[in-house]
Design a protein around this motif. Sequence first.
Motif, PDB file in Angstrom:
ATOM      1  N   PRO A  10       0.769  -1.477   0.168  1.00  0.00           N
ATOM      2  CA  PRO A  10       0.155  -0.100  -0.014  1.00  0.00           C
ATOM      3  C   PRO A  10       0.655   1.137  -0.071  1.00  0.00           C
ATOM      4  CG  PRO A  10      -0.568  -1.530   1.878  1.00  0.00           C
ATOM      5  CD  PRO A  10       0.294  -1.977   1.170  1.00  0.00           C
ATOM      6  N   THR A  11       0.947   2.452  -1.007  1.00  0.00           N
ATOM      7  CA  THR A  11       1.213   3.271  -0.967  1.00  0.00           C
ATOM      8  C   THR A  11       0.532   4.608  -0.464  1.00  0.00           C
ATOM      9  OG1 THR A  11       1.135   3.404  -3.060  1.00  0.00           O
ATOM     10  CG2 THR A  11       3.152   2.246  -2.410  1.00  0.00           C
ATOM     11  N   THR A  12      -0.860   4.513  -0.418  1.00  0.00           N
ATOM     12  CA  THR A  12      -1.649   5.384   0.184  1.00  0.00           C
ATOM     13  C   THR A  12      -2.245   5.478   1.264  1.00  0.00           C
ATOM     14  OG1 THR A  12      -3.542   4.311  -0.397  1.00  0.00           O
ATOM     15  CG2 THR A  12      -2.476   4.949  -2.417  1.00  0.00           C
ATOM     16  N   ASP A  13      -1.923   4.711   1.866  1.00  0.00           N
ATOM     17  CA  ASP A  13      -2.388   5.229   3.612  1.00  0.00           C
ATOM     18  C   ASP A  13      -1.118   5.201   4.375  1.00  0.00           C
ATOM     19  OD1 ASP A  13      -3.339   1.902   2.956  1.00  0.00           O
ATOM     20  OD2 ASP A  13      -4.507   3.688   3.327  1.00  0.00           O
ATOM     21  N   VAL A  14      -1.841   6.175   6.106  1.00  0.00           N
ATOM     22  CA  VAL A  14      -1.084   6.597   7.206  1.00  0.00           C
ATOM     23  C   VAL A  14       0.109   5.251   7.198  1.00  0.00           C
ATOM     24  CG1 VAL A  14      -0.792   7.145   9.205  1.00  0.00           C
ATOM     25  CG2 VAL A  14      -2.295   8.399   7.711  1.00  0.00           C
ATOM     26  N   MET A  15       1.317   5.085   6.982  1.00  0.00           N
ATOM     27  CA  MET A  15       1.642   4.140   6.849  1.00  0.00           C
ATOM     28  C   MET A  15       2.302   3.539   9.310  1.00  0.00           C
ATOM     29  SD  MET A  15       1.332   3.126   3.464  1.00  0.00           S
ATOM     30  CE  MET A  15       3.390   1.370   3.861  1.00  0.00           C
ATOM     31  N   SER A  16       2.695   3.192   9.148  1.00  0.00           N
ATOM     32  CA  SER A  16       3.327   2.851  10.452  1.00  0.00           C
ATOM     33  C   SER A  16       4.578   2.408  10.547  1.00  0.00           C
ATOM     34  CB  SER A  16       2.702   1.801  11.747  1.00  0.00           C
ATOM     35  OG  SER A  16       3.316   1.039  12.312  1.00  0.00           O
ATOM     36  N   THR A  17       5.795   3.497  11.548  1.00  0.00           N
ATOM     37  CA  THR A  17       6.744   3.363  11.787  1.00  0.00           C
ATOM     38  C   THR A  17       7.412   1.399  12.309  1.00  0.00           C
ATOM     39  OG1 THR A  17       7.529   4.615  13.104  1.00  0.00           O
ATOM     40  CG2 THR A  17       6.696   5.770  11.373  1.00  0.00           C
ATOM     41  N   ARG A  91      16.268  -3.148   8.997  1.00  0.00           N
ATOM     42  CA  ARG A  91      16.176  -2.245   9.528  1.00  0.00           C
ATOM     43  C   ARG A  91      17.116  -1.485   8.082  1.00  0.00           C
ATOM     44  NH1 ARG A  91      18.529  -4.938  13.140  1.00  0.00           N
ATOM     45  NH2 ARG A  91      17.222  -4.005  15.960  1.00  0.00           N
ATOM     46  N   SER A  92      17.881  -2.925   6.913  1.00  0.00           N
ATOM     47  CA  SER A  92      18.888  -1.961   5.874  1.00  0.00           C
ATOM     48  C   SER A  92      18.233  -3.153   5.045  1.00  0.00           C
ATOM     49  CB  SER A  92      20.010  -1.672   6.349  1.00  0.00           C
ATOM     50  OG  SER A  92      20.833  -1.531   4.935  1.00  0.00           O
ATOM     51  N   ALA A  93      17.812  -2.662   3.579  1.00  0.00           N
ATOM     52  CA  ALA A  93      17.805  -3.461   2.755  1.00  0.00           C
ATOM     53  C   ALA A  93      18.569  -4.168   1.734  1.00  0.00           C
ATOM     54  CB  ALA A  93      16.288  -3.285   1.018  1.00  0.00           C
ATOM     55  N   ASP A  94      19.855  -2.889   1.928  1.00  0.00           N
ATOM     56  CA  ASP A  94      21.419  -3.564   1.317  1.00  0.00           C
ATOM     57  C   ASP A  94      22.021  -4.202   2.058  1.00  0.00           C
ATOM     58  OD1 ASP A  94      21.355  -1.245  -1.079  1.00  0.00           O
ATOM     59  OD2 ASP A  94      20.489   0.474   0.813  1.00  0.00           O
ATOM     60  N   GLU A  95      21.767  -4.271   3.599  1.00  0.00           N
ATOM     61  CA  GLU A  95      22.503  -4.898   4.231  1.00  0.00           C
ATOM     62  C   GLU A  95      21.749  -6.618   4.244  1.00  0.00           C
ATOM     63  OE1 GLU A  95      23.254  -5.709   8.924  1.00  0.00           O
ATOM     64  OE2 GLU A  95      23.569  -2.915   8.190  1.00  0.00           O
ATOM     65  N   ALA A  96      20.654  -6.543   4.296  1.00  0.00           N
ATOM     66  CA  ALA A  96      19.861  -7.826   4.222  1.00  0.00           C
ATOM     67  C   ALA A  96      20.449  -8.633   3.019  1.00  0.00           C
ATOM     68  CB  ALA A  96      18.552  -7.444   4.345  1.00  0.00           C
ATOM     69  N   GLY A 117       9.069   2.786   1.463  1.00  0.00           N
ATOM     70  CA  GLY A 117      10.715   2.541   1.707  1.00  0.00           C
ATOM     71  C   GLY A 117      10.341   1.380   0.466  1.00  0.00           C
ATOM     72  N   ARG A 118      11.525  -0.069   0.748  1.00  0.00           N
ATOM     73  CA  ARG A 118      12.891  -0.113  -0.300  1.00  0.00           C
ATOM     74  C   ARG A 118      12.472  -2.112  -0.333  1.00  0.00           C
ATOM     75  NH1 ARG A 118      18.134   0.383  -0.573  1.00  0.00           N
ATOM     76  NH2 ARG A 118      18.433   0.428  -2.308  1.00  0.00           N
ATOM     77  N   GLU A 136       8.061   1.875   6.687  1.00  0.00           N
ATOM     78  CA  GLU A 136       7.253   1.830   6.717  1.00  0.00           C
ATOM     79  C   GLU A 136       6.490   0.673   6.238  1.00  0.00           C
ATOM     80  OE1 GLU A 136       6.280   5.719   5.479  1.00  0.00           O
ATOM     81  OE2 GLU A 136       6.562   6.740   7.764  1.00  0.00           O
ATOM     82  N   LEU A 137       5.195  -0.204   6.933  1.00  0.00           N
ATOM     83  CA  LEU A 137       4.168  -0.731   7.028  1.00  0.00           C
ATOM     84  C   LEU A 137       2.910  -0.280   6.635  1.00  0.00           C
ATOM     85  CD1 LEU A 137       5.428  -3.398   9.732  1.00  0.00           C
ATOM     86  CD2 LEU A 137       6.573  -3.292   7.602  1.00  0.00           C
ATOM     87  N   PRO A 138       2.022  -0.814   6.265  1.00  0.00           N
ATOM     88  CA  PRO A 138       0.671  -0.973   6.091  1.00  0.00           C
ATOM     89  C   PRO A 138      -0.227  -0.571   7.563  1.00  0.00           C
ATOM     90  CG  PRO A 138       0.803  -2.496   4.785  1.00  0.00           C
ATOM     91  CD  PRO A 138       2.150  -2.061   5.541  1.00  0.00           C
ATOM     92  N   SER A 139       0.142  -0.984   8.431  1.00  0.00           N
ATOM     93  CA  SER A 139      -0.507  -1.128   9.274  1.00  0.00           C
ATOM     94  C   SER A 139       0.694  -1.047  10.555  1.00  0.00           C
ATOM     95  CB  SER A 139      -1.847  -1.738   9.920  1.00  0.00           C
ATOM     96  OG  SER A 139      -1.405  -2.773   9.593  1.00  0.00           O
ATOM     97  N   ASP A 140       0.053  -0.999  11.890  1.00  0.00           N
ATOM     98  CA  ASP A 140       1.090  -1.280  13.047  1.00  0.00           C
ATOM     99  C   ASP A 140       0.960  -3.285  12.683  1.00  0.00           C
ATOM    100  OD1 ASP A 140      -0.022  -2.512  15.557  1.00  0.00           O
ATOM    101  OD2 ASP A 140      -1.444  -1.008  14.120  1.00  0.00           O
TER     102      ASP A 140
END
Length: 267
Positions: A10-17, A91-96, A117-118, A136-140
């Motif tokens: 989702p890219t239109t909602d208030v996202m959760s950190t 925490r980091s897509a590059d590191e993963a 996000g990435r 950020e995630l779609p919701s908590d």
Amino acid sequence: MKHDSTPAFPTTDVMSTHTNVGAPCWVSLTSHDVRATEEFYTAVLGWEWRKVKLGEHFRIAMADGVPVAGIAAVATMWQMAVAWTPYFAVRSADEAVGRVQERGGTTAVGPISLPPGRAALLADRDGATFGVWEGELPSDWETWRRAASAFIRLHTRDAFDAAIFYGEVLDWASAPPGCCEINYEGEEVVMRMRGEVVARIESGALGAAPDPSIRPHWQVHFTVGDVAACARAAVTHGGSVLSEGAEEAVLRDPDGAQFTVTSRRAR
């Protein structure tokens, strides 16, 4: 890997950190026909659907108003296999990605930017496909878990070897707060987040098996109230039942994507 999958987030909602590091945080499905896929999963799992900014080829599944899964109807366009894929919060897509490559895994896509996000699509060293998500995630996380009612199981060659691989890539059982807990229970590895089982790893898959259902892979499970009713709905709407018991059924959608419905009593 013959995948080139853009996960439908989702890219239109208030996202959760709020992020639980290393935990499954999303599931995404590749498809040939978004309308047919919507109709099938509405009938089987009761989902509703919403468009997203990524375009006409993408949809977000909603359960009780909460985003729970994504569909990317790009399998035909990009000549890719249809499949359910779990994504893990990092925490980091590059590191993963770097950790996966250092440990003998492979990268199919990414990391790519999908604001906010990435993401990257990867495979472990036995060929099981999974993704990582940074941002950020779609919701908590707790709300997603309650609404999605999903957990995942890795069928692999060696559960303990796989647990080491994923533990090093995803920071399982590490010191920072918010990381997953890992326990060895008999022949199975069980991952918990705040005491709740979110993933299991079991041995027995065969790397060179001609049948993809017994090669190493992540299987997405959805908990449901009535396994038999879901199985009937799957057949009625063009899918099939691969196996069925009182508490669990392995289903295949009309495109060929495999998933499992598990009774809440057995969860």
